[in-house]
Enzyme design. Structure first.
Site, PDB file in Angstrom:
ATOM      1  N   GLU A 150      37.239  13.829  31.965  1.00  0.00           N
ATOM      2  CA  GLU A 150      38.587  14.419  31.931  1.00  0.00           C
ATOM      3  C   GLU A 150      38.651  15.799  32.561  1.00  0.00           C
ATOM      4  OE1 GLU A 150      37.183  12.801  29.369  1.00  0.00           O
ATOM      5  OE2 GLU A 150      38.671  11.578  28.326  1.00  0.00           O
TER       6      GLU A 150
ATOM      7  N   GLY B 243      39.106   7.851  27.852  1.00  0.00           N
ATOM      8  CA  GLY B 243      39.572   7.155  26.653  1.00  0.00           C
ATOM      9  C   GLY B 243      38.791   5.889  26.352  1.00  0.00           C
TER      10      GLY B 243
ATOM     11  N   ALA C 189      42.195   6.269  29.946  1.00  0.00           N
ATOM     12  CA  ALA C 189      43.653   6.240  29.895  1.00  0.00           C
ATOM     13  C   ALA C 189      44.151   6.143  31.340  1.00  0.00           C
ATOM     14  CB  ALA C 189      44.162   7.516  29.237  1.00  0.00           C
TER      15      ALA C 189
ATOM     16  N   GLU D 144      35.864   7.022  24.501  1.00  0.00           N
ATOM     17  CA  GLU D 144      36.333   7.487  23.190  1.00  0.00           C
ATOM     18  C   GLU D 144      36.599   6.323  22.234  1.00  0.00           C
ATOM     19  OE1 GLU D 144      39.198  10.033  25.389  1.00  0.00           O
ATOM     20  OE2 GLU D 144      38.717  11.485  23.832  1.00  0.00           O
TER      21      GLU D 144
HETATM   22  N1  CAA Z   1      43.780   5.125  35.479  1.00  0.00           N
HETATM   23  C1  CAA Z   1      44.525   4.433  36.368  1.00  0.00           C
HETATM   24  N2  CAA Z   1      44.012   3.602  37.287  1.00  0.00           N
HETATM   25  C2  CAA Z   1      42.666   3.470  37.297  1.00  0.00           C
HETATM   26  C3  CAA Z   1      41.836   4.157  36.410  1.00  0.00           C
HETATM   27  C4  CAA Z   1      42.453   5.016  35.465  1.00  0.00           C
HETATM   28  N3  CAA Z   1      41.736   5.663  34.511  1.00  0.00           N
HETATM   29  N4  CAA Z   1      40.550   3.836  36.698  1.00  0.00           N
HETATM   30  C5  CAA Z   1      40.597   2.957  37.714  1.00  0.00           C
HETATM   31  N5  CAA Z   1      41.872   2.746  38.083  1.00  0.00           N
HETATM   32  C6  CAA Z   1      42.372   1.871  39.149  1.00  0.00           C
HETATM   33  C7  CAA Z   1      42.230   2.538  40.513  1.00  0.00           C
HETATM   34  O1  CAA Z   1      43.301   3.439  40.736  1.00  0.00           O
HETATM   35  C8  CAA Z   1      42.241   1.339  41.415  1.00  0.00           C
HETATM   36  O2  CAA Z   1      43.564   0.892  41.556  1.00  0.00           O
HETATM   37  P1  CAA Z   1      44.187   0.616  43.044  1.00  0.00           P
HETATM   38  O3  CAA Z   1      43.360  -0.560  43.536  1.00  0.00           O
HETATM   39  O4  CAA Z   1      45.607   0.290  42.768  1.00  0.00           O
HETATM   40  O5  CAA Z   1      43.942   1.852  43.829  1.00  0.00           O
HETATM   41  C9  CAA Z   1      41.511   0.267  40.609  1.00  0.00           C
HETATM   42  O6  CAA Z   1      41.550   0.712  39.248  1.00  0.00           O
HETATM   43  C10 CAA Z   1      40.044   0.135  40.988  1.00  0.00           C
HETATM   44  O7  CAA Z   1      39.456   1.411  40.906  1.00  0.00           O
HETATM   45  P2  CAA Z   1      38.621   2.088  42.107  1.00  0.00           P
HETATM   46  O8  CAA Z   1      39.082   1.570  43.408  1.00  0.00           O
HETATM   47  O9  CAA Z   1      38.653   3.556  41.890  1.00  0.00           O
HETATM   48  O10 CAA Z   1      37.179   1.500  41.764  1.00  0.00           O
HETATM   49  P3  CAA Z   1      35.770   2.166  42.135  1.00  0.00           P
HETATM   50  O11 CAA Z   1      34.753   1.114  41.803  1.00  0.00           O
HETATM   51  O12 CAA Z   1      35.778   2.748  43.469  1.00  0.00           O
HETATM   52  O13 CAA Z   1      35.614   3.385  41.087  1.00  0.00           O
HETATM   53  C11 CAA Z   1      35.694   4.403  38.918  1.00  0.00           C
HETATM   54  C12 CAA Z   1      35.505   3.111  39.721  1.00  0.00           C
HETATM   55  C13 CAA Z   1      34.541   5.373  39.186  1.00  0.00           C
HETATM   56  C14 CAA Z   1      35.737   4.036  37.428  1.00  0.00           C
HETATM   57  C15 CAA Z   1      37.034   5.087  39.332  1.00  0.00           C
HETATM   58  O14 CAA Z   1      38.062   4.112  39.283  1.00  0.00           O
HETATM   59  C16 CAA Z   1      37.437   6.224  38.457  1.00  0.00           C
HETATM   60  O15 CAA Z   1      36.885   7.308  38.569  1.00  0.00           O
HETATM   61  N6  CAA Z   1      38.426   5.993  37.559  1.00  0.00           N
HETATM   62  C17 CAA Z   1      38.933   7.040  36.718  1.00  0.00           C
HETATM   63  C18 CAA Z   1      38.015   7.317  35.555  1.00  0.00           C
HETATM   64  C19 CAA Z   1      38.550   8.444  34.700  1.00  0.00           C
HETATM   65  O16 CAA Z   1      38.713   9.571  35.140  1.00  0.00           O
HETATM   66  N7  CAA Z   1      38.846   8.140  33.421  1.00  0.00           N
HETATM   67  C20 CAA Z   1      39.365   9.100  32.487  1.00  0.00           C
HETATM   68  C21 CAA Z   1      40.862   9.035  32.468  1.00  0.00           C
HETATM   69  S1  CAA Z   1      41.565  10.384  31.540  1.00  0.00           S
HETATM   70  C22 CAA Z   1      41.521   9.903  29.946  1.00  0.00           C
HETATM   71  O17 CAA Z   1      41.014   8.842  29.599  1.00  0.00           O
HETATM   72  C23 CAA Z   1      42.156  10.874  29.005  1.00  0.00           C
HETATM   73  C24 CAA Z   1      41.869  10.670  27.573  1.00  0.00           C
HETATM   74  O18 CAA Z   1      40.959  11.242  27.035  1.00  0.00           O
HETATM   75  C25 CAA Z   1      42.713   9.833  26.755  1.00  0.00           C
END
Ligand code: CAA
Length: 257
Positions: free
Chosen positions: A131, A108, A63, A111
């Site tokens: 999360e 998500g 998400a 999921e």
């Molecule tokens: N939400 C919003 N933006 C996201 C995102 C997310 N879940 N995952 C990646 N992005 C965005 C980053 O912010 C970045 O955008 P900018 O260039 O504008 O900064 C772009 O995608 C590229 O990401 P990274 O630069 O971080 O890429 P990376 O290769 O260095 O890392 C990654 C990749 C490890 C997947 C890292 O992006 C990350 O940890 N993302 C978050 C993953 C996460 O925590 N997901 C769970 C979300 S909570 C959820 O899903 C709740 C639920 O149960 C419904």
């Protein structure tokens, strides 16, 4: 388009199209995904659905955290319900759903993959429920479906630590069904979806409905449901065709009648 739909015969490929954010789902992308899944669920020409993400890096990186950051309790409830509803469509639509996990499937994203019937992964895939590191818990079905797909102990480990798995470990744990080289993932997913689309749609829908009961509800009641669905199929032309084809030593041609 936020979500692309492509048809390959009777298979539909749903591609989340936001590669610049690793296909993270904000409101627009989640709503569109939901709408497209609802339309495919009721489309009689579609025999199987594949869910995947655009680009080479991500299936769905979760998400959208930037969107979620400002939600209050009420908005978070609605957001969670929309994700749950998308998962329910994948899990219960009367046709098989296949996740082609082509990269990060986190939060998500993991999921929604878990809500699909079958998960195929690229060797580059990374899956997990991180999360806890954001101060929340999996909110689109992960606390329930991860345990049902793997084991309760393993689900607790992943959810409590937020550890991200590689494809091979996901395979060993039963979180994915198979792992392919990245270039082979979509051809394999299409081959599987094509194979499933050629089965009797009614038998497939009932098989899915009955198998979905396996880990829930009351055992004897579930077996009674299976018996009812099994017998109902004997009113179909596809049952006659499937059995005639066996006896006549030819391939069955199912029509859904
Ligand atoms: N939400 C919003 N933006 C996201 C995102 C997310 N879940 N995952 C990646 N992005 C965005 C980053 O912010 C970045 O955008 P900018 O260039 O504008 O900064 C772009 O995608 C590229 O990401 P990274 O630069 O971080 O890429 P990376 O290769 O260095 O890392 C990654 C990749 C490890 C997947 C890292 O992006 C990350 O940890 N993302 C978050 C993953 C996460 O925590 N997901 C769970 C979300 S909570 C959820 O899903 C709740 C639920 O149960 C419904």
């Amino acid at each position: 388009m936020p979500v692309d739909i492509e048809r390959h015969g009777a298979s539909a490929v749903v591609t989340i199209n936001r590669p610049e954010a690793l296909n993270a789902l904000d409101l627009e992308h989640l709503q569109e995904t939901h709408e497209q899944l609802a339309a495919l669920a009721s489309d009689r020409d579609v025999g199987a659905v594949i869910l995947t993400g655009a680009g080479e890096k991500a299936f769905i990186a979760g998400a959208d955290i930037k969107y979620m950051r400002g939600l209050d309790v009420q908005a978070a409830r609605a957001w969670g319900e929309l994700g749950h509803s998308a998962g329910a469509l994948l899990e219960t639509m009367g046709k098989p759903t296949v996740a082609a996990v082509n990269g990060f499937a986190l939060g998500g994203g993991c999921e929604l993959a878990l809500a699909c019937d079958i998960r195929l992964a690229s060797s580059r895939a990374k899956l997990g429920q991180p999360e806890i590191n954001l101060g929340i818990l999996p909110g689109w079905g992960g606390t329930v479906r991860l345990a049902r797909t793997t084991s309760l102990g393993f689900a607790k480990e992943l959810i409590y630590t937020g550890r991200v798995l590689g494809a091979q470990e996901a395979l060993e744990r039963g979180l994915v069904n198979a792992v392919y080289e990245p270039a082979d993932l979509m051809p394999q997913a299409l081959e599987l979806a094509g194979e499933l689309s050629a089965k009797s749609p009614l038998a497939m829908a009932y098989a899915k409905e009955s198998t979905n009961l396996a880990l829930q509800g009351e055992h004897r009641g579930n077996l009674a449901t299976e018996a009812r669905l099994f017998s109902m199929l004997f009113a179909s032309a596809d049952q006659k065709e499937g059995m005639d084809a066996f006896i006549e030593k030819r391939d069955a041609v199912f029509t859904g009648a």
